[in-house]
Each structure stands twice: as C-alpha cells, then as structure tokens.
Design an enzyme around this catalytic site. Structure first.
Site, short mmCIF file in Angstrom:
data_model
loop_
_atom_site.label_atom_id
_atom_site.label_comp_id
_atom_site.label_asym_id
_atom_site.label_seq_id
_atom_site.Cartn_x
_atom_site.Cartn_y
_atom_site.Cartn_z
N ARG A 106 -13.99 -8.36 1.34
CA ARG A 106 -12.19 -8.20 2.02
C ARG A 106 -11.08 -9.27 1.44
NH1 ARG A 106 -10.20 -2.94 1.28
NH2 ARG A 106 -8.44 -3.98 0.64
N HIS A 145 -7.49 0.63 -6.37
CA HIS A 145 -7.53 0.15 -5.26
C HIS A 145 -8.09 -1.00 -5.88
CE1 HIS A 145 -7.87 -1.34 -1.16
NE2 HIS A 145 -9.06 -0.66 -0.72
N CYS A 149 -16.32 1.38 1.65
CA CYS A 149 -15.11 0.96 1.44
C CYS A 149 -14.85 1.43 3.02
CB CYS A 149 -14.68 1.36 0.09
SG CYS A 149 -13.60 2.55 -0.05
N GLN A 191 -10.46 -3.88 -2.99
CA GLN A 191 -11.05 -3.44 -2.94
C GLN A 191 -12.65 -3.75 -3.96
OE1 GLN A 191 -12.30 -1.38 0.32
NE2 GLN A 191 -14.89 -1.91 -0.80
N ARG A 235 0.71 -1.12 0.08
CA ARG A 235 -0.34 0.10 -0.05
C ARG A 235 1.21 1.29 0.47
NH1 ARG A 235 -5.42 1.50 3.21
NH2 ARG A 235 -6.64 -0.06 1.91
N ASP A 263 -17.54 7.33 -1.02
CA ASP A 263 -15.89 7.22 -0.93
C ASP A 263 -15.84 8.27 0.09
OD1 ASP A 263 -13.18 6.23 -0.03
OD2 ASP A 263 -12.72 6.69 -2.09
N1 CP Z 1 -11.34 0.56 2.86
C1 CP Z 1 -9.60 0.12 2.97
O1 CP Z 1 -8.77 -0.60 2.29
O2 CP Z 1 -10.02 0.22 4.26
P1 CP Z 1 -8.10 0.40 5.52
O3 CP Z 1 -7.56 1.58 4.89
O4 CP Z 1 -8.82 0.55 6.40
O5 CP Z 1 -7.53 -0.54 4.43
N1 NVA Z 2 -10.01 6.47 -1.79
C1 NVA Z 2 -9.85 6.19 -0.34
C2 NVA Z 2 -9.61 4.70 -0.07
C3 NVA Z 2 -9.62 4.60 1.60
C4 NVA Z 2 -9.81 2.87 1.58
C5 NVA Z 2 -8.09 7.09 -0.38
O1 NVA Z 2 -7.40 6.56 -0.70
O2 NVA Z 2 -8.01 7.06 1.54
#
Ligand code: CP
Ligand code: NVA
Length: 304
Positions: free
Chosen positions: A285, A128, A257, A131, A101, A218
């Site tokens: 997930r 993502h 999400c 997700q 990530r 989101d």
């Molecule tokens: N939706 C999602 O990716 O959550 P986190 O940021 O908690 O991993």
């Molecule tokens: N778009 C959001 C998704 C979080 C799971 C971000 O990148 O923060």
C-alpha cells in the site's frame, strides 16, 4: 500524469502499468528517491476507520517530502453536517492535495471537481483503487505477472473490492472469477457496462477456486454494513479454508486486503499459512500510493 485517482474504472492499462512500474521503483529506492511533494500540505479526510490506509498515506506523503494532515470527520465540521462541497472549496484554497475515505463515491468526485486539487479515493462504497494497485503489485512480485493466470475472488461480489478488481481485469485482461452469493452478485446493468468477457461470476466457491493461481477475499460486511446479519447469513460455505484451497493451482497465493475476520471469510490456518504474501500486500500500500502521489499533476500545472 493523472489529475486524480478516483477509481480504477476511470484508468486504463497504460496508466495502471506505469503506476505499478513506478511503485516497484519507489519500493526499491525507499529512503533514496526524490521528494516531489516538498513544501506541500496534504489533507486526509477519513469518515471511516483505517489502519493501513491512514498510516501508509501519512508515511508516504512524508517520505515524498510533504506534510500530511489527518482530518477525522469527528474533528472537522463535516461531522456536524457541513457539506463536502463547502469543505472542498475551503481545503482547495489551502491544501495541495487531498486523500478521502468515505461512503459515497459522489462525495469524492464532487470534492475533486470543486476543490481543484489532486484528490485520491482512499476507499468508498464503490471502489478501493489504492488497495487494488497494491494487490496487483503483489501478484507481479509473487507470480511474475497475470498473463495466463486465473484470479479468483471469493466473497461479496459487488463490494468496493470486487468492483475495483473487475475494472482492473477488464483493462489488464486477466481471467477473474468471482464467487458470490446470488444476493451479492453484480447487477446486470453493471456487467453490461463493464463489458469484460474475462470476468465471470459463480455462486460456487469451489468452482471459482478450481485451478486458481490467486485466491482473494475480503470481509463479508463492509464498513457501514456491520448490522446486516441477513447478508452475512448468505455466506455459508464461502470461508477460504484448506478444503476450498485443495482445488487451487500449485503455487497459488492468497490475498486479503485486511482487516480479516478469522473463521468468517478466511480460516486462521489459511491466513497464517499465507501471512508472508498478505502482509507484503499490506506493505505494498505504501509503495503503490507513493506512485500515485508522484503521478498526480499538481493543481494549476499543465503537461509541458
Ligand atoms: N485494507 C485497508 O484499506 O485497510 P484499512 O481499512 O486499515 O485502511
Ligand atoms: N470491503 C471492505 C474493505 C476494507 C479495507 C470495507 O469496505 O470495509
């Protein structure tokens, strides 16, 4: 089998469908399925916060027999400036796979190329993919599929979430309507490359939600954008609330999400009214990512 999961963009309908079918089976057989990751150690590099992704990967890798190793950027030399390209060449000689990530998609692509081990994008600024697999799985569970369905996304029209959703719509053929402030609209060059007539963009959330079977949202400010007050100011009228949902199709579902900011992109009432779906989406997930882990070709293996 696939070598990596770097984006939805690089997938296709067959791979998406087989991952979702596998996720359903893994969910149904949790605690009884095989452990194809036995003897493997998986690195998990995170340079952004996470609850769902971190926990679901740690548990998923363990349930498949593997050993997850969480590496926060602050605990490894990456945080002191060691390049991702060197990190990749070190971990590639030790770990059996890596979940990353981070910010730049390029870093995940480079890691995959230089490490030589299966690599999973656990969120970048561009996509993502994990997700979106869980989201699609939830849509199938709740609505039986997306054929003839209208899916609306209300929020940032060019975030990691909307970008992954647009590629999924292209490959799977469902109607996707994105309501986004003009300043967050996908740029023409992206839409040209996407080349998906079933994906439309509007600045009007009421229009997007009209007749929608799925309403997805989101955060307005993704990780790394928290200080962009001027961007947030563009989202007046974009809260998914009872007023907006009045025009949705009967039996509609709401997806988020998570994490959610109640009173911003979604109202408290709507989140709680749809909590059953939203937390099922979060649980998925785990199952969707286990399907990805099972589908990845181990380093050095070839299809027989
Ligand atoms: N939706 C999602 O990716 O959550 P986190 O940021 O908690 O991993
Ligand atoms: N778009 C959001 C998704 C979080 C799971 C971000 O990148 O923060």
């Amino acid at each position: 089998m696939i070598d990596h999961l770097l984006s939805i963009e690089e997938l296709n309908a067959d791979v998406l469908t087989s991952l979702l079918d596998s996720a359903d089976l893994l969910k149904a057989s949790r605690g009884r399925h095989e452990k194809p990751l036995a003897g493997q150690s998986w690195a998990m590099i995170f340079t952004k916060s996470s609850t769902r992704t971190r926990v679901s990967f740690e548990i998923g890798i363990r349930e498949l027999g593997g050993n997850p190793m969480f590496l926060s950027k602050n605990d490894i030399q990456l945080g002191r400036g060691e390049p991702i390209r060197d990190t990749a060449r070190v971990l590639g000689r030790m770990a059996h796979g890596c979940v990353i990530r981070t910010y730049a998609q390029r870093d995940v692509v480079d890691f995959a190329a230089l490490s030589g081990i299966p690599t999973i994008n656990a969120l970048t600024d561009d996509e993502h993919p994990c997700q979106i697999l869980a989201d699609l799985m939830t849509v199938r569970e709740k609505l039986g599929g997306w054929h003839g369905r209208r899916i609306a996304f209300v929020g940032d029209g060019f975030s990691n979430m909307t970008r992954s959703w647009m590629w999924a719509a292209k490959y799977l053929g469902f109607e996707l309507v994105i309501a986004s402030p003009a300043s967050c609209r996908p740029p023409p060059v992206f839409l040209l490359e996407l080349d998906a007539p079933n994906v439309t963009i509007t600045e009007d959330p009421v229009e997007a939600i009209e007749g929608a079977d799925v309403i997805n949202t989101d955060v307005w400010l993704s990780m790394g954008q928290e200080n962009q007050a001027e961007k947030e100011a563009e989202f007046g009228g974009f809260e998914v609330n009872d007023r907006l949902l009045a025009g949705a199709a009967d039996g509609h579902i709401v997806l988020h999400c998570l994490p959610a900011y109640r009173g911003k992109e979604i109202s408290e009432r709507v989140l709680e009214a749809h909590a059953d779906t939203i937390f099922q989406q979060a649980e998925n997930r785990l199952h969707a990512q286990k399907a990805v882990l099972v589908a990845l070709r181990p380093a050095g293996a070839t299809d027989s």
